[in-house]
Design a protein around this motif. Sequence first.
Motif, PDB file in Angstrom:
ATOM      1  N   VAL A  37      45.546  37.428  39.737  1.00 58.35           N
ATOM      2  CA  VAL A  37      45.835  37.947  38.396  1.00 58.35           C
ATOM      3  C   VAL A  37      47.006  38.913  38.506  1.00 58.35           C
ATOM      4  CG1 VAL A  37      44.976  39.331  36.470  1.00 58.35           C
ATOM      5  CG2 VAL A  37      43.431  37.787  37.679  1.00 58.35           C
ATOM      6  N   ASP A  38      48.061  38.621  37.776  1.00 60.17           N
ATOM      7  CA  ASP A  38      49.208  39.524  37.747  1.00 60.17           C
ATOM      8  C   ASP A  38      48.977  40.496  36.594  1.00 60.17           C
ATOM      9  OD1 ASP A  38      51.618  40.765  37.822  1.00 60.17           O
ATOM     10  OD2 ASP A  38      52.834  38.972  37.467  1.00 60.17           O
ATOM     11  N   ALA A  39      48.369  41.638  36.913  1.00 59.66           N
ATOM     12  CA  ALA A  39      48.039  42.616  35.875  1.00 59.66           C
ATOM     13  C   ALA A  39      49.183  43.600  35.668  1.00 59.66           C
ATOM     14  CB  ALA A  39      46.763  43.367  36.247  1.00 59.66           C
ATOM     15  N   ASP A  40      50.268  43.387  36.389  1.00 61.69           N
ATOM     16  CA  ASP A  40      51.442  44.245  36.203  1.00 61.69           C
ATOM     17  C   ASP A  40      52.121  43.791  34.915  1.00 61.69           C
ATOM     18  OD1 ASP A  40      53.558  45.912  36.430  1.00 61.69           O
ATOM     19  OD2 ASP A  40      54.030  45.412  38.503  1.00 61.69           O
ATOM     20  N   ILE A  41      51.458  44.111  33.783  1.00 69.50           N
ATOM     21  CA  ILE A  41      51.887  43.524  32.515  1.00 69.50           C
ATOM     22  C   ILE A  41      53.241  44.037  32.047  1.00 69.50           C
ATOM     23  CG2 ILE A  41      49.619  42.857  31.654  1.00 69.50           C
ATOM     24  CD1 ILE A  41      49.386  45.429  30.282  1.00 69.50           C
ATOM     25  N   TYR A  42      53.702  45.149  32.605  1.00 71.68           N
ATOM     26  CA  TYR A  42      55.005  45.668  32.181  1.00 71.68           C
ATOM     27  C   TYR A  42      56.154  45.041  32.973  1.00 71.68           C
ATOM     28  CZ  TYR A  42      51.817  48.993  30.114  1.00 71.68           C
ATOM     29  OH  TYR A  42      50.795  49.548  29.421  1.00 71.68           O
ATOM     30  N   GLY A  43      55.838  44.513  34.145  1.00 69.89           N
ATOM     31  CA  GLY A  43      56.900  43.891  34.945  1.00 69.89           C
ATOM     32  C   GLY A  43      56.339  42.752  35.773  1.00 69.89           C
ATOM     33  N   PRO A  44      55.848  41.682  35.086  1.00 75.17           N
ATOM     34  CA  PRO A  44      55.170  40.614  35.837  1.00 75.17           C
ATOM     35  C   PRO A  44      56.145  39.842  36.731  1.00 75.17           C
ATOM     36  CG  PRO A  44      55.448  40.003  33.522  1.00 75.17           C
ATOM     37  CD  PRO A  44      55.958  41.406  33.653  1.00 75.17           C
ATOM     38  N   SER A  45      55.886  39.806  38.020  1.00 72.41           N
ATOM     39  CA  SER A  45      56.832  39.116  38.899  1.00 72.41           C
ATOM     40  C   SER A  45      56.205  37.941  39.654  1.00 72.41           C
ATOM     41  CB  SER A  45      57.467  40.102  39.876  1.00 72.41           C
ATOM     42  OG  SER A  45      56.476  40.865  40.516  1.00 72.41           O
ATOM     43  N   GLN A  46      54.890  37.736  39.475  1.00 71.90           N
ATOM     44  CA  GLN A  46      54.249  36.653  40.244  1.00 71.90           C
ATOM     45  C   GLN A  46      54.795  35.263  39.924  1.00 71.90           C
ATOM     46  OE1 GLN A  46      52.726  37.104  42.854  1.00 71.90           O
ATOM     47  NE2 GLN A  46      52.001  39.202  42.734  1.00 71.90           N
ATOM     48  N   PRO A  47      55.137  34.932  38.657  1.00 73.05           N
ATOM     49  CA  PRO A  47      55.689  33.588  38.420  1.00 73.05           C
ATOM     50  C   PRO A  47      56.941  33.326  39.267  1.00 73.05           C
ATOM     51  CG  PRO A  47      55.058  34.599  36.338  1.00 73.05           C
ATOM     52  CD  PRO A  47      54.927  35.673  37.390  1.00 73.05           C
ATOM     53  N   THR A  48      57.749  34.351  39.484  1.00 72.79           N
ATOM     54  CA  THR A  48      58.939  34.185  40.338  1.00 72.79           C
ATOM     55  C   THR A  48      58.522  34.028  41.797  1.00 72.79           C
ATOM     56  OG1 THR A  48      60.212  35.561  38.841  1.00 72.79           O
ATOM     57  CG2 THR A  48      61.103  35.281  41.059  1.00 72.79           C
ATOM     58  N   ILE A  49      57.646  34.926  42.256  1.00 76.31           N
ATOM     59  CA  ILE A  49      57.276  34.914  43.676  1.00 76.31           C
ATOM     60  C   ILE A  49      56.576  33.602  44.037  1.00 76.31           C
ATOM     61  CG2 ILE A  49      55.910  36.080  45.455  1.00 76.31           C
ATOM     62  CD1 ILE A  49      56.316  38.699  43.957  1.00 76.31           C
ATOM     63  N   LEU A  50      55.681  33.132  43.144  1.00 80.29           N
ATOM     64  CA  LEU A  50      54.901  31.929  43.458  1.00 80.29           C
ATOM     65  C   LEU A  50      55.583  30.645  42.973  1.00 80.29           C
ATOM     66  CD1 LEU A  50      51.383  33.403  42.763  1.00 80.29           C
ATOM     67  CD2 LEU A  50      52.227  32.626  44.968  1.00 80.29           C
ATOM     68  N   GLY A  51      56.766  30.791  42.423  1.00 77.04           N
ATOM     69  CA  GLY A  51      57.559  29.607  42.089  1.00 77.04           C
ATOM     70  C   GLY A  51      57.017  28.781  40.941  1.00 77.04           C
ATOM     71  N   ASN A  52      56.368  29.417  39.949  1.00 77.04           N
ATOM     72  CA  ASN A  52      55.966  28.621  38.775  1.00 77.04           C
ATOM     73  C   ASN A  52      56.381  29.292  37.449  1.00 77.04           C
ATOM     74  OD1 ASN A  52      54.028  30.593  38.649  1.00 77.04           O
ATOM     75  ND2 ASN A  52      52.313  29.274  39.180  1.00 77.04           N
ATOM     76  N   ARG A  53      57.598  29.807  37.455  1.00 81.55           N
ATOM     77  CA  ARG A  53      58.159  30.395  36.229  1.00 81.55           C
ATOM     78  C   ARG A  53      58.292  29.342  35.141  1.00 81.55           C
ATOM     79  NH1 ARG A  53      63.537  33.259  38.000  1.00 81.55           N
ATOM     80  NH2 ARG A  53      64.101  33.256  35.813  1.00 81.55           N
ATOM     81  N   GLY A  54      58.062  29.769  33.902  1.00 84.70           N
ATOM     82  CA  GLY A  54      58.259  28.858  32.777  1.00 84.70           C
ATOM     83  C   GLY A  54      57.045  27.983  32.500  1.00 84.70           C
ATOM     84  N   LYS A  55      56.054  27.968  33.412  1.00 79.44           N
ATOM     85  CA  LYS A  55      54.830  27.188  33.164  1.00 79.44           C
ATOM     86  C   LYS A  55      53.920  27.995  32.237  1.00 79.44           C
ATOM     87  CE  LYS A  55      55.413  23.710  36.086  1.00 79.44           C
ATOM     88  NZ  LYS A  55      55.680  24.033  37.488  1.00 79.44           N
ATOM     89  N   ARG A  56      53.103  27.284  31.460  1.00 81.85           N
ATOM     90  CA  ARG A  56      52.186  27.975  30.545  1.00 81.85           C
ATOM     91  C   ARG A  56      50.750  27.647  30.924  1.00 81.85           C
ATOM     92  NH1 ARG A  56      54.860  31.467  27.992  1.00 81.85           N
ATOM     93  NH2 ARG A  56      56.872  30.825  27.226  1.00 81.85           N
ATOM     94  N   PRO A  57      49.853  28.648  30.869  1.00 82.22           N
ATOM     95  CA  PRO A  57      48.440  28.327  31.091  1.00 82.22           C
ATOM     96  C   PRO A  57      47.917  27.510  29.922  1.00 82.22           C
ATOM     97  CG  PRO A  57      48.723  30.664  30.599  1.00 82.22           C
ATOM     98  CD  PRO A  57      50.073  30.061  30.588  1.00 82.22           C
TER      99      PRO A  57
END
Length: 320
Positions: A108-128
Amino acid sequence: MSDTEIIASLPASIAARVVSGGVKDGRAIVVVDVAGLDNTARGEIENAVRDLIGAREDVDEVRVVLTAEKRARRIIAVGSGKGGVGKSTLTANLAIALRNLGHAVGLVDADIYGPSQPTILGNRGKRPELAGNKLVPVPNRWDVPVLSMGHLVEEGAAIAWRGPMAGNALGQLVDAEWGPADLLLVDLPPGTGDVQLTMLQKFKPAGAVLVSTPQDLALIDAARAGSLFEQSKVPVIGLVENMSGYVCPHCGEVSDPFGTGGVERAAEGLELPFLGRIPLALGIRQGSDSGEPPAAQGGELAAPFEAIARKVSEWLGANA
Ligand code: ADP
């Protein structure tokens, strides 16, 4: 097609285990509770649901989410006193290293002010997707499903969450359809504010990992974050020193731009376990920025994350 129609199209033995289901634009998501079943039985159910629902005319694609609702899910919070110390990098790589040790891990990326997990895990732009009224985490190549505000809001959109709103948003990320994941790593926002407090009070993490650079200021802040966990009665599993020693990408020589060993000394002073140090390495930054986390690549850069994961895994075993 509604829950009821999905259930009606399955044999009773499977239908009894369907938690929720739905079809939107030809894509079906069916969540099945497989608690107590072995892997063979789980596989059979998954295939049967895929075949039966997939045979329907209004369905082009089926996603089957297996969940073992009755197993207790444990949360590990990863915190830091301030931003930019590598908390998100550690969380992602620790999650992958724990996955490689056999844990079923979600992030869970709870860093809601600066979420960076989509970049780190390589799934930017995907939607749940949604299953019933719950979010279904976004899969990735590392088998560590993730939910991040970065998957829910437009990239670059300013998020001005106020306390209660932030708490609710976070709740939806944690209380999602995690399937078999029985360990959730939560990448907390830096510091000791409302969001962190809500998180600790509402979701009672089993333990926390704190990360700091060897610099004094970051250390003092990490100690403050430590007292937040102490007040909330969340045990601190240990401290991690990040950006400890710079490995020259050309000659391999190690130098200490920020000093080294400071976090271990602080851990001693605070009587908290020290889990290990991660070097400042170009490969770690490049891997994190390009969706190729070093822990998934193996080798020298994965080793420090693997060593920390083994200690966390031992802690989980000892505190089951
Ligand atoms: P935080 O979550 O604490 O704000 P991040 O994990 O986003 O910090 O890291 C901040 C920046 O530092 C990112 O660009 C990341 O790639 C980089 N970084 C983190 N740890 C390391 C490391 N050990 N070596 C090199 N770069 C790192």
